[in-house]
Structures are given as C-alpha cells and as structure tokens.
Design an enzyme around this catalytic site. Structure first.
Site, PDB file in Angstrom:
ATOM      1  N   ASP A 194      -5.746  -8.737 -11.584  1.00 41.51           N
ATOM      2  CA  ASP A 194      -4.416  -9.308 -11.307  1.00 41.51           C
ATOM      3  C   ASP A 194      -4.134 -10.613 -12.053  1.00 41.51           C
ATOM      4  O   ASP A 194      -3.237 -11.365 -11.664  1.00 41.51           O
ATOM      5  CB  ASP A 194      -4.215  -9.573  -9.808  1.00 41.51           C
ATOM      6  CG  ASP A 194      -4.035  -8.300  -8.995  1.00 41.51           C
ATOM      7  OD1 ASP A 194      -4.378  -7.219  -9.492  1.00 41.51           O
ATOM      8  OD2 ASP A 194      -3.558  -8.384  -7.848  1.00 41.51           O
ATOM      9  N   CYS A 203      -4.184  -1.393 -10.239  1.00 44.54           N
ATOM     10  CA  CYS A 203      -5.639  -1.380 -10.445  1.00 44.54           C
ATOM     11  C   CYS A 203      -6.208   0.002 -10.736  1.00 44.54           C
ATOM     12  O   CYS A 203      -6.797   0.226 -11.799  1.00 44.54           O
ATOM     13  CB  CYS A 203      -6.342  -1.947  -9.212  1.00 44.54           C
ATOM     14  SG  CYS A 203      -5.761  -3.557  -8.682  1.00 44.54           S
ATOM     15  N   HIS A 207     -13.242   0.648  -7.482  1.00 45.61           N
ATOM     16  CA  HIS A 207     -11.907   1.136  -7.113  1.00 45.61           C
ATOM     17  C   HIS A 207     -11.542   2.450  -7.796  1.00 45.61           C
ATOM     18  O   HIS A 207     -10.392   2.674  -8.168  1.00 45.61           O
ATOM     19  CB  HIS A 207     -10.841   0.073  -7.404  1.00 45.61           C
ATOM     20  CG  HIS A 207      -9.670   0.167  -6.450  1.00 45.61           C
ATOM     21  ND1 HIS A 207      -8.526  -0.576  -6.618  1.00 45.61           N
ATOM     22  CD2 HIS A 207      -9.470   0.920  -5.346  1.00 45.61           C
ATOM     23  CE1 HIS A 207      -7.669  -0.305  -5.651  1.00 45.61           C
ATOM     24  NE2 HIS A 207      -8.228   0.606  -4.860  1.00 45.61           N
ATOM     25  N   HIS A 239      -7.627 -11.522  -7.317  1.00 46.56           N
ATOM     26  CA  HIS A 239      -6.863 -10.743  -6.334  1.00 46.56           C
ATOM     27  C   HIS A 239      -6.827 -11.502  -5.002  1.00 46.56           C
ATOM     28  O   HIS A 239      -7.775 -12.199  -4.652  1.00 46.56           O
ATOM     29  CB  HIS A 239      -7.541  -9.379  -6.165  1.00 46.56           C
ATOM     30  CG  HIS A 239      -6.666  -8.325  -5.552  1.00 46.56           C
ATOM     31  ND1 HIS A 239      -6.256  -8.366  -4.242  1.00 46.56           N
ATOM     32  CD2 HIS A 239      -6.134  -7.189  -6.072  1.00 46.56           C
ATOM     33  CE1 HIS A 239      -5.511  -7.310  -3.976  1.00 46.56           C
ATOM     34  NE2 HIS A 239      -5.420  -6.580  -5.073  1.00 46.56           N
TER      35      HIS A 239
END
Length: 630
Positions: free
Chosen positions: A84, A123, A184, A338
């Site tokens: 981010d 993401c 992720h 993040h």
C-alpha cells in the site's frame, strides 16, 4: 562480486581485443575500473603473459584500454515489496518530508523507473500477477463480484496450483528460494492440510510470515476493517432480532401476547443461530487471520504486532546468512505500510506525517538493515535488488481527520481504482552494481509483471511456453542496450472489468490512455470514494464512457484534462486503434476457475489453520526471540 567467482579479463585497443583468465578465484569490483586495486588468487597457468600484457597496456594506454570482468555464476536475487505504499511517499520520487534514506540510496546506486505499473490496484490480484508475470484475469485471480481480494485464511481460493511462479522457475535452476512476510495468495483448497495454495507449493523452499494480510482487526481496540459495512448490518439485524425476542417474551409473561412458549423458544433459537453463524467468523478475525507461520507450522496465533517487524527482519537476515554461498532468491514482502500501521516505539512520533509517516520510516530502516546484511556478506555486487509497492496508497484510509493511507503524488486516484494512475503507478527501483548504470532514471512503461521474465532470464530459466506471459525481460532496457520498453499496450483491470488501456506510441512519443470505466467519487469531486471505503469496479458506483475518456500522459500525467475530437486531431484514430487492440487482447483470454468467487472467499471452519484443537486456536512459539535491534 563476491569471493569465489570465476573471472576473466578483456583488454581492447582499437579493433583488437584479448580475453584471458585472470585467476581461478578472485576478489574485486564489477566491472574493474582504472586506478582500483585488485587481489587475485591462484593465477591460471595460461594467464601470466596475457595478464602482464594487459597490465602493461593499462599503464601505456590508460584511456584506450578497458578492463571488464565476466562473471559466470548466477546472481542472487533480492525482491522487496511494500504494501500500500504510494509513489509519492519516498524521497527519490519527490517526497521531501518523509525520510527514506535507504530506499533513496538504492535509487542513487541503481535505476529508478518512473512509469512502473501494477497489474491490479489491490493486494491479492497484483501479487498474483507479480509472481506469475500474467494479468490476474488469466489465472482466475480477478474478481467479478465485490470481493476483489482473499478474505480469510480459511477460504478455498488462491493462486492456482497450475500457475508457475518465478520461484518455481529459479528453484529448478538450483536457487534456494525464500519468502519472508506477506503472502495473501491462499492456503488450502479442499482439506485443512492440503496446502495447495501455500508458498511451498509455489516454489518457495522456505516461508516465514503472514499467510494473510494485516488488518485493523489484528490490533486490539481498532475498529474492524474486514467487511466492516457488512458487519455493521449483521450487528443491526442481530439487535433487531434480540429486541423482537425480548418483546415477545415480555408480552407472553404479561399476557399481552398469546403465542405459545414453543414459538417463543423457536424464535429465540433462530436468533441465536443467526448470531452464531456470523459472529463465529467475524467475531474472531484476530485469531483466524492474524497469524504467523514458519513453513507449515503456526508460530503465533494471534500474532503479536509489537514484535512482528523484528521477527521479519531477523528471518530475512538469517536467510541471507544461511545462503550466502548462493545462488538464492529472497522475496521480502513487507507488512508495512498497510493499516493498522503498527509501529515500534523507536519510530513513533518521529516523522512529520503522523503514524503513516512513522511506519514508512520504520520500513525504510528495515530495508537498510537488509541491505546491510547483503553488504556484510560481500554480496552487493552479485545481487540483483528490486524494490516496489504492490499498488498505490489508499486515500480512503482515515481515522477521524487523520490520514492513514499513502500519497500518490501528482497522480489521480489510489488503491482500488483500476484505471487512474494513482492506483497502479508505483515505485520501481533496481540495483546491480557494475551491470546497471548508477543514478539512472528510465521514463518508459514497465510492469511489476516484468520481474518474472527478468529474473527467470538471470537465473538461466525459461518462462512457460504453454501460456501467455505478459511481462517482458527488462535487462536490455536496464543496461541501456535499448532505449524503449517492449510494452506497446498495457491493460488496466479493476477486478475482471477492463477499465482503461494505455498505448505507448513509440514513433511519436505519445502515451495515450483511454478510460472505458471510472469510479464515481464520493463525495463528488473528492478524488476518492470516502463514502464507500474503497471504489467499486462495477454497478451504480462507476461511470461508463462512450467514447472513452482519452488522455496523453506524456503531456498530462495527472489525467486532469480529457481530450476530445475538437482538441486532439488524432482522437478518433487513437480510440479506434486501442479498440482493435482490446479485441485482440480478449481473444487471448481463456475461461479459468474463478478463485475469488463468493464460495471460494467465504470462511470455512474445516479449512481454518489452527495451532490447537479447533476452535481453541492460540499459541506463541516465538516467545521473546525478537531481533535485539528493535
């Protein structure tokens, strides 16, 4: 160049050149330069005459004779990705208030890309594209619903097993591969321990980190971030049901309602089941999603944020030390920056941009420590180093009037916006001393997907030939052998919806960008979707443009003034050319299982990673093994 590499020297004068082995093992810089001192060990039998000739030539013709080193070994590969981070958040991209000396040093010693583009503005799909070199829509990692990223460790979606990551390619070439930090990309498919989406099943020999992503839910006393709007509705419905049950019960006891107790009990049971059905997942997000793992073993559940940064650093440095004889691939996937922006005491309150600035400066310090580890092991000159962010900063991340998201510089939009530059244009820095020119800026379209074929090439691997790979090998561009990027067209998706296309018209230098769909900002003119938390890809929250909005980014990088047939003579020609390319692109897409379908992203108790006996999932195997530097 490190100790123990094969070396040769080439001396050129006019049209004549001679190459000879300097030694069997050498220590020295790469490339060799005039006036530097060298230490050579065990000269080869055939070297002395040529070696002396070369030295004599250097003495007599210092300006016309050049010496270079040919390295036969494969380079180490260090990939660092922030989470981010906005392109305007670091010094070498124009920020003069947040201190990022270590990232800036990378740019000073290497190449800075100014048109580095993420394949997605969120993401999960962006990282899938980075790992595979393919648009996420090709692997099923692009969503057609409102959930564009994985929501649970206990979901069944993730990076498909038939995708070939750069880690798989390099491991086949003898590399030791490691992932430290955020994944992720999913965990399991059908059973708790099938690990079909786990990093180890995608080419990584070693994994330490978070299989999910940081959320506000991971920190105590923070407002929920995961499905916050849905949770608010569920709480409201639960309260309405509870109030109704209470009203019926009181009515029955006072004789105002004649319903039987069986009906009252069934009503209460239904309400309890409704509450349990959703609270069993959303009520324990910190335990279900906020965990740390080492390979297949859970080490913290829930994770202790106060020591996570130290543990990530410790693991990254340890991996470098264990594999210093190489070759290795290390992907450091930071949890910074993040939300919830957990920052250690050492950096709290030290920046001029509040908690977000503190977190960025802590991440920069971590980058510096990892680079120090590379230097300590004398690996700098034989390590391909890359730094980037997975997408743009989130403008909507706020707490009251405090901004908790990144700054995307002059570029419109941010995280979640598939078309606007602020969501997809990210920092991109590469360093390899002696191979890449130092302090160089390249203003050509490049993609995070380009890292895949680039590192595959460096490691001696071959990209898969049975599928479309959208990335391009960056080496010719980085070394200055070519002046223009191989990318002519780039496609900007929001989920599975094509929002924009850019066309690099190389003969004219124009950089056209056509927007077919744009999000509706809320409130109007605000520059982001503050009323929604994140901008949608489809439905009532977007505007469709026919003809598309057209910009020339070479003249208007902020996308402030859309062109028209009246202001741009080539308008119709450009729009027509892009439209034909879109049709050609769509013909290359094939149907694949949708990894982010509602079924795949929902919480499934039988897939929940647990270090105890479900649902009693808590453990701390790290103890106080945090890195002493933090």
């Amino acid at each position: 160049m490190g100790v123990g590499q094969q070396c040769s020297a080439t001396c050129t004068k006019g049209s004549h050149s001679e190459t000879f082995p300097l030694s069997r093992r050498c220590v020295g810089p790469d490339p060799l330069e005039h006036g530097q001192s060298f230490v050579f060990f065990v000269p080869s039998a055939q070297a002395p005459r040529s070696y002396l000739t070369a030295l004599l030539a250097l003495c007599i013709f210092p300006k016309t004779c050049e010496m270079s080193v040919a390295v036969d070994s494969k380079p180490n590969i260090l990939l660092i990705m922030a989470d981010d981070l906005g392109i305007g958040d670091i010094g070498c991209y124009g920020n003069n208030t947040i201190r990022t000396p270590n990232i800036d040093r990378l740019a000073k010693e290497g190449v800075k890309l100014t048109q580095h583009i993420a394949a997605a503005p969120l993401c999960t799909p962006s990282r899938a594209a980075f790992l595979t070199g393919r648009y996420p829509i090709r692997s099923g990692m692009a969503s057609s619903n409102g959930y564009r990223a994985l929501q649970w460790n206990a979901g069944s979606g993730g990076l498909p097993v038939n995708e070939t990551t750069f880690a798989k390619v390099l491991r086949q070439q003898g590399y030791t591969t490691g992932l430290i930090g955020k994944w992720h990309q999913g965990m399991n498919c059908e059973a708790l321990n099938d690990h079909c989406h786990h990093p180890s099943n995608h080419g990584f020999d070693y994994f330490y980190g978070m299989p999910f992503t940081l959320l506000n839910n991971c920190q105590k006393n923070k407002p929920p971030e995961l499905d916050a709007a849905l949770q608010a509705k569920l709480w409201l419905y639960t309260q309405i049901i509870a109030l109704a049950v209470l009203t019926v019960t009181i009515g029955k006891l006072t004789g105002l309602i004649s319903a039987s107790w069986k009906i009252v009990a069934c009503f209460a049971l239904a309400g309890s089941l409704f509450f349990t059905s959703w609270y069993s997942s959303y009520g324990f997000v910190r335990y279900w999603n906020c965990i740390l793992m080492r390979n297949y073993d859970i080490t913290e559940q829930p994770m202790k944020l106060e020591r996570t940064a130290a543990l990530v650093l410790k693991e990254a440095v340890s991996f470098i030390e264990r594999n210093k004889h190489g070759p290795f691939l290390l992907f450091v996937s930071f949890l910074h920056v993040h939300t919830p922006l957990f920052t250690t005491e050492k950096f709290l309150g030290k920046s001029r941009h509040g908690l977000y600035g503190d977190n960025v400066e802590e991440m920069d310090w971590l980058v510096g420590k990892i680079l120090d580890a590379i230097d300590k092991e004398d690996l700098k000159n034989n390590t391909f180093t890359y730094f980037a962010s997975d997408h743009g900063g989130q403008l909507e991340a706020q707490e009251g009037k405090t901004q908790l998201g990144g700054w995307n510089g002059i570029y419109k939009g941010g995280k979640g916006m598939g078309g606007w530059e602020g969501g997809i244009r990210v920092p991109g820095i590469l360093r390899w001393p002696g191979v890449f020119p130092a302090d160089t800026v390249i203003d050509e379209p490049t993609s995070l997907m380009d890292i895949y074929p680039t590192v595959a090439h460096l490691g001696g691997g071959i990209v898969p030939q049975d599928r479309v790979v959208d990335g391009r090998n960056l080496m010719p561009l980085l070394q200055g052998k070519v002046q223009q990027s191989e990318h002519e067209f780039m496609f900007h998706y929001c989920g599975s919806y094509l929002h924009a296309v850019r066309w690099h018209q190389k003969d004219s230098g124009a950089l056209w960008k056509a927007h077919y769909v744009t999000p509706i900002f809320h409130p109007e003119g605000a520059g982001a979707c503050y009323g929604r938390g994140i901008c949608p890809c489809f439905g009532e929250g977007v505007t469709h443009h026919d003809p598309p909005l057209l910009f020339d980014l070479s003249r208007d990088p902020s996308e402030a003034k859309p062109l028209s047939p009246h202001t741009e003579p080539l308008f119709d020609t450009v729009i027509s050319r892009i439209a034909r390319t879109v049709q050609e692109h769509r013909q290359t897409l094939t149907p694949v299982p949708q990894q982010l379908s509602l079924y795949n992203i929902m919480w499934k108790p039988w897939l929940q990673p647990c270090c105890g006996t479900f649902p009693f999932c808590w453990c701390d195997k790290e103890g106080y093994n945090a890195h002493p530097a933090l």
